[in-house]
Scaffold this active site. Structure first.
Site, PDB file in Angstrom:
ATOM      1  N   THR A  68      61.532  62.615  40.385  1.00  0.00           N
ATOM      2  CA  THR A  68      61.153  61.240  40.708  1.00  0.00           C
ATOM      3  C   THR A  68      61.402  60.290  39.533  1.00  0.00           C
ATOM      4  O   THR A  68      61.419  60.722  38.378  1.00  0.00           O
ATOM      5  CB  THR A  68      59.642  61.217  41.072  1.00  0.00           C
ATOM      6  OG1 THR A  68      59.158  59.888  41.017  1.00  0.00           O
ATOM      7  CG2 THR A  68      58.808  62.032  40.079  1.00  0.00           C
ATOM      8  N   ASP A  69      61.531  59.016  39.850  1.00  0.00           N
ATOM      9  CA  ASP A  69      61.668  58.013  38.777  1.00  0.00           C
ATOM     10  C   ASP A  69      60.344  57.792  38.046  1.00  0.00           C
ATOM     11  O   ASP A  69      60.318  57.168  36.983  1.00  0.00           O
ATOM     12  CB  ASP A  69      62.198  56.680  39.336  1.00  0.00           C
ATOM     13  CG  ASP A  69      61.297  56.034  40.377  1.00  0.00           C
ATOM     14  OD1 ASP A  69      60.294  56.658  40.796  1.00  0.00           O
ATOM     15  OD2 ASP A  69      61.599  54.896  40.795  1.00  0.00           O
ATOM     16  N   GLU A  70      59.247  58.310  38.621  1.00  0.00           N
ATOM     17  CA  GLU A  70      57.935  58.059  38.014  1.00  0.00           C
ATOM     18  C   GLU A  70      57.799  58.738  36.653  1.00  0.00           C
ATOM     19  O   GLU A  70      56.914  58.387  35.873  1.00  0.00           O
ATOM     20  CB  GLU A  70      56.815  58.485  38.973  1.00  0.00           C
ATOM     21  CG  GLU A  70      56.941  57.763  40.301  1.00  0.00           C
ATOM     22  CD  GLU A  70      55.743  57.886  41.232  1.00  0.00           C
ATOM     23  OE1 GLU A  70      54.635  58.146  40.759  1.00  0.00           O
ATOM     24  OE2 GLU A  70      55.947  57.703  42.450  1.00  0.00           O
ATOM     25  N   LYS A  72      55.599  66.295  37.151  1.00  0.00           N
ATOM     26  CA  LYS A  72      57.042  66.265  37.483  1.00  0.00           C
ATOM     27  C   LYS A  72      57.873  66.192  36.195  1.00  0.00           C
ATOM     28  O   LYS A  72      58.902  66.855  36.074  1.00  0.00           O
ATOM     29  CB  LYS A  72      57.372  65.087  38.405  1.00  0.00           C
ATOM     30  CG  LYS A  72      56.817  65.179  39.812  1.00  0.00           C
ATOM     31  CD  LYS A  72      57.334  66.373  40.613  1.00  0.00           C
ATOM     32  CE  LYS A  72      58.777  66.268  41.016  1.00  0.00           C
ATOM     33  NZ  LYS A  72      59.173  67.352  41.959  1.00  0.00           N
ATOM     34  N   TYR A 116      50.396  63.322  38.555  1.00  0.00           N
ATOM     35  CA  TYR A 116      51.591  63.669  39.354  1.00  0.00           C
ATOM     36  C   TYR A 116      52.860  63.509  38.520  1.00  0.00           C
ATOM     37  O   TYR A 116      53.667  64.440  38.397  1.00  0.00           O
ATOM     38  CB  TYR A 116      51.677  62.775  40.608  1.00  0.00           C
ATOM     39  CG  TYR A 116      53.044  62.786  41.261  1.00  0.00           C
ATOM     40  CD1 TYR A 116      53.550  63.951  41.846  1.00  0.00           C
ATOM     41  CD2 TYR A 116      53.858  61.628  41.289  1.00  0.00           C
ATOM     42  CE1 TYR A 116      54.819  63.972  42.436  1.00  0.00           C
ATOM     43  CE2 TYR A 116      55.106  61.645  41.879  1.00  0.00           C
ATOM     44  CZ  TYR A 116      55.587  62.810  42.444  1.00  0.00           C
ATOM     45  OH  TYR A 116      56.846  62.838  43.022  1.00  0.00           O
TER      46      TYR A 116
HETATM   47  P1  NAD Z   1      55.769  66.077  50.711  1.00  0.00           P
HETATM   48  O1  NAD Z   1      54.410  66.099  50.099  1.00  0.00           O
HETATM   49  O2  NAD Z   1      56.007  65.353  51.986  1.00  0.00           O
HETATM   50  O3  NAD Z   1      56.262  67.588  50.956  1.00  0.00           O
HETATM   51  C1  NAD Z   1      56.034  68.605  50.032  1.00  0.00           C
HETATM   52  C2  NAD Z   1      56.306  69.937  50.744  1.00  0.00           C
HETATM   53  O4  NAD Z   1      56.132  70.994  49.770  1.00  0.00           O
HETATM   54  C3  NAD Z   1      55.352  70.229  51.888  1.00  0.00           C
HETATM   55  O5  NAD Z   1      56.073  70.738  52.985  1.00  0.00           O
HETATM   56  C4  NAD Z   1      54.411  71.281  51.317  1.00  0.00           C
HETATM   57  O6  NAD Z   1      53.890  72.168  52.304  1.00  0.00           O
HETATM   58  C5  NAD Z   1      55.329  72.010  50.348  1.00  0.00           C
HETATM   59  N1  NAD Z   1      54.586  72.672  49.261  1.00  0.00           N
HETATM   60  C6  NAD Z   1      53.606  72.142  48.489  1.00  0.00           C
HETATM   61  N2  NAD Z   1      53.153  73.071  47.636  1.00  0.00           N
HETATM   62  C7  NAD Z   1      53.879  74.201  47.852  1.00  0.00           C
HETATM   63  C8  NAD Z   1      53.889  75.496  47.273  1.00  0.00           C
HETATM   64  N3  NAD Z   1      53.030  75.814  46.274  1.00  0.00           N
HETATM   65  N4  NAD Z   1      54.757  76.412  47.730  1.00  0.00           N
HETATM   66  C9  NAD Z   1      55.619  76.098  48.740  1.00  0.00           C
HETATM   67  N5  NAD Z   1      55.635  74.902  49.345  1.00  0.00           N
HETATM   68  C10 NAD Z   1      54.780  73.956  48.903  1.00  0.00           C
HETATM   69  O7  NAD Z   1      56.723  65.553  49.550  1.00  0.00           O
HETATM   70  P2  NAD Z   1      58.055  64.683  49.649  1.00  0.00           P
HETATM   71  O8  NAD Z   1      57.695  63.251  49.633  1.00  0.00           O
HETATM   72  O9  NAD Z   1      58.913  65.219  50.720  1.00  0.00           O
HETATM   73  O10 NAD Z   1      58.697  65.027  48.223  1.00  0.00           O
HETATM   74  C11 NAD Z   1      59.565  66.147  48.057  1.00  0.00           C
HETATM   75  C12 NAD Z   1      60.028  66.207  46.620  1.00  0.00           C
HETATM   76  O11 NAD Z   1      60.707  65.000  46.278  1.00  0.00           O
HETATM   77  C13 NAD Z   1      58.897  66.357  45.599  1.00  0.00           C
HETATM   78  O12 NAD Z   1      59.331  67.234  44.592  1.00  0.00           O
HETATM   79  C14 NAD Z   1      58.702  64.940  45.054  1.00  0.00           C
HETATM   80  O13 NAD Z   1      58.223  64.971  43.729  1.00  0.00           O
HETATM   81  C15 NAD Z   1      60.128  64.421  45.123  1.00  0.00           C
HETATM   82  N6  NAD Z   1      60.268  62.951  45.276  1.00  0.00           N
HETATM   83  C16 NAD Z   1      59.572  62.290  46.243  1.00  0.00           C
HETATM   84  C17 NAD Z   1      59.762  60.916  46.404  1.00  0.00           C
HETATM   85  C18 NAD Z   1      59.053  60.148  47.503  1.00  0.00           C
HETATM   86  O14 NAD Z   1      59.168  58.924  47.556  1.00  0.00           O
HETATM   87  N7  NAD Z   1      58.366  60.791  48.433  1.00  0.00           N
HETATM   88  C19 NAD Z   1      60.637  60.228  45.563  1.00  0.00           C
HETATM   89  C20 NAD Z   1      61.331  60.942  44.567  1.00  0.00           C
HETATM   90  C21 NAD Z   1      61.140  62.313  44.449  1.00  0.00           C
HETATM   91  P1  TYD Z   2      52.664  55.395  47.327  1.00  0.00           P
HETATM   92  O1  TYD Z   2      53.298  55.322  48.679  1.00  0.00           O
HETATM   93  O2  TYD Z   2      51.436  56.229  47.142  1.00  0.00           O
HETATM   94  O3  TYD Z   2      53.809  55.852  46.312  1.00  0.00           O
HETATM   95  P2  TYD Z   2      53.819  55.905  44.686  1.00  0.00           P
HETATM   96  O4  TYD Z   2      52.457  55.710  44.180  1.00  0.00           O
HETATM   97  O5  TYD Z   2      54.304  57.290  44.411  1.00  0.00           O
HETATM   98  O6  TYD Z   2      54.774  54.843  44.266  1.00  0.00           O
HETATM   99  O7  TYD Z   2      52.309  53.930  46.859  1.00  0.00           O
HETATM  100  C1  TYD Z   2      53.300  52.924  46.811  1.00  0.00           C
HETATM  101  C2  TYD Z   2      52.664  51.670  46.250  1.00  0.00           C
HETATM  102  O8  TYD Z   2      51.711  51.179  47.206  1.00  0.00           O
HETATM  103  C3  TYD Z   2      51.872  51.904  44.966  1.00  0.00           C
HETATM  104  O9  TYD Z   2      52.037  50.768  44.116  1.00  0.00           O
HETATM  105  C4  TYD Z   2      50.434  51.997  45.419  1.00  0.00           C
HETATM  106  C5  TYD Z   2      50.391  51.076  46.629  1.00  0.00           C
HETATM  107  N1  TYD Z   2      49.441  51.451  47.706  1.00  0.00           N
HETATM  108  C6  TYD Z   2      48.533  50.492  48.202  1.00  0.00           C
HETATM  109  O10 TYD Z   2      48.506  49.344  47.749  1.00  0.00           O
HETATM  110  N2  TYD Z   2      47.700  50.874  49.212  1.00  0.00           N
HETATM  111  C7  TYD Z   2      47.676  52.143  49.718  1.00  0.00           C
HETATM  112  O11 TYD Z   2      46.856  52.442  50.624  1.00  0.00           O
HETATM  113  C8  TYD Z   2      48.614  53.104  49.198  1.00  0.00           C
HETATM  114  C9  TYD Z   2      48.657  54.513  49.731  1.00  0.00           C
HETATM  115  C10 TYD Z   2      49.479  52.702  48.200  1.00  0.00           C
END
Ligand code: NAD
Ligand code: TYD
Length: 361
Positions: free
Chosen positions: A136-138, A167, A163
């Site tokens: 992630t970019d975070e 990462k 988190y």
């Molecule tokens: P998500 O929470 O929707 O899915 C995570 C999945 O991992 C789930 O299916 C969960 O059951 C599985 N999981 C969790 N713990 C596990 C374990 N111990 N063993 C096996 N499986 C396990 O997450 P997402 O949003 O799909 O993100 C996927 C990846 O992409 C993550 O690594 C996250 O850091 C990265 N990412 C997410 C975003 C975003 O905006 N959502 C952006 C950049 C990177």
């Molecule tokens: P989120 O979807 O949790 O992603 P991330 O924190 O990983 O960027 O949140 C996106 C943005 O929205 C973040 O600045 C927090 C804000 N947010 C709210 O204002 N209200 C909410 O209920 C949630 C879940 C997030």
């Protein structure tokens, strides 16, 4: 036939990626999806793949070395795409340990098992076997002051939440395997994703779901925190391009220059819902700007994320195909048409979590 081990494939991005890959490669590939099915993993996301001969689901924890080694022993895994993680910042603030366990230790187990399976006697690795770590970019921290600043691959990591710290740690472990063993891996650092199958604890699906039910729309702080949104299928495309065309050992940032304040996102969702819902739909009466409520800010809330995607564009020719104005429409439409999916994921554990998180806000 190339065999993929995809971890976390039942989650949001993983399930979209698996759909993308079968759409692109059809029967040229096999995918083994390894997922623990935490609250965020939902096999309903992949229901259309049941019975497909080149798709297999294995319920396992990535921290379980024996289970993961067995999958490598029984298959010639050529590609690992590692999504599995705990992914929600608010949960990490409440419960950091589980993030360290899955994101750091779990990633190390994945690397170790792949290394054991792929390393030859002379210490080099089997040809054309590759590991992609999805991050992630975070990890870069927050761009607080300068509106023209961006995250580059060379930006020093500076994570703030449990988190993002977990990462960043997992990224460093991957880098250590590359630097120490010349392990064949890449890292992608992507901005916020949106699209179908996202669990409604994240901003966009939470706002859609709450608005449809006439529930409060919680805005943390002043609502002016900025995130850089990317349609999930563009992320899936980037992952595949990096794995097939990227230079091994390198990190690639993924993002589409689509910065928006949270409050703008909420307004866009409300406008889109009002546009799409016919007057005859009883849910329409619930959707209102009056639902917006400014609530206590997230602890350590990062102000702004913004990716510079120059490297992936110049080196690999990747670009985002779905503009936000179109992607948000597709997304709202998907949630409107998949109410049953939403009902299933908002029952049980998620409901309890939701109450503990928002009852005092
Ligand atoms: P998500 O929470 O929707 O899915 C995570 C999945 O991992 C789930 O299916 C969960 O059951 C599985 N999981 C969790 N713990 C596990 C374990 N111990 N063993 C096996 N499986 C396990 O997450 P997402 O949003 O799909 O993100 C996927 C990846 O992409 C993550 O690594 C996250 O850091 C990265 N990412 C997410 C975003 C975003 O905006 N959502 C952006 C950049 C990177
Ligand atoms: P989120 O979807 O949790 O992603 P991330 O924190 O990983 O960027 O949140 C996106 C943005 O929205 C973040 O600045 C927090 C804000 N947010 C709210 O204002 N209200 C909410 O209920 C949630 C879940 C997030």
């Amino acid at each position: 036939m190339r065999t993929y081990l995809v971890t976390g494939g039942a989650g949001f991005i993983g399930s979209n990626y698996i759909h993308y890959m079968f759409e692109k490669y059809g029967d040229e590939i096999k995918i083994i999806n390894v997922d623990k099915l935490t609250y965020a993993g939902n096999l309903e996301n992949l229901a259309d793949l049941e019975g497909r001969s080149n798709y297999e689901f294995v319920k396992a924890d990535i921290c379980d070395k024996e289970a993961i080694s067995k999958i490598f022993a029984e298959n010639d895994i050529q590609r690992v795409v590692h999504f599995a993680a705990e992914s929600h910042v608010d949960r990490s603030i409440k419960e950091p340990e589980v993030f360290i366990n899955t994101n750091v230790l779990g990633t190390t187990v994945m690397l170790n098992c792949a290394k054991a399976a792929w390393e030859k006697e002379d210490g080099t690795f089997l040809d054309d076997h590759k590991f992609l770590h999805v991050s992630t970019d975070e990890v870069y921290g927050s761009l607080d002051n300068d509106p023209n600043a961006y995250f580059y691959e060379t930006t020093p990591i500076d994570p703030h939440s449990p988190y993002s710290a977990s990462k960043a740690s997992s990224d460093l472990i991957v880098k250590a395997y590359v630097d120490t063993y010349h392990f064949p891996a890449n890292i992608t650092n992507c901005s916020n994703n949106y699209g179908p199958y996202q669990f409604p604890e994240k901003l966009i699906p939470l706002i859609i779901n709450n608005a449809l039910h006439g529930k409060t729309l919680p805005v943390y702080g002043d609502g002016k925190n900025v995130r850089d949104w990317l349609y999930v299928m563009d992320h899936a495309k980037a992952i595949d391009m990096v794995q097939e065309k990227g230079k091994l050992g390198e990190r690639y940032n993924v993002g589409g220059h689509n910065e928006k304040q949270n409050i703008e996102i909420i307004h866009t969702i409300l406008d889109t819902l009002l546009e799409y819902l016919p007057d005859s739909d009883p849910r329409k009466a619930n959707v209102s700007y009056d639902l917006i409520k400014y609530v206590a800010d997230r602890k350590g809330h990062d102000r702004r994320y913004a990716i510079a995607p120059d490297k992936i564009k110049e080196h690999l020719g990747w670009y985002p195909e779905t503009m936000f104005k179109d992607g948000i429409k597709l997304t709202v439409k998907w949630y409107l048409e998949n109410e049953e999916w939403m009902e299933h994921v908002t029952s049980g554990d998620y409901q309890k979590y939701y109450e503990s998180m928002y009852s005092n806000r």
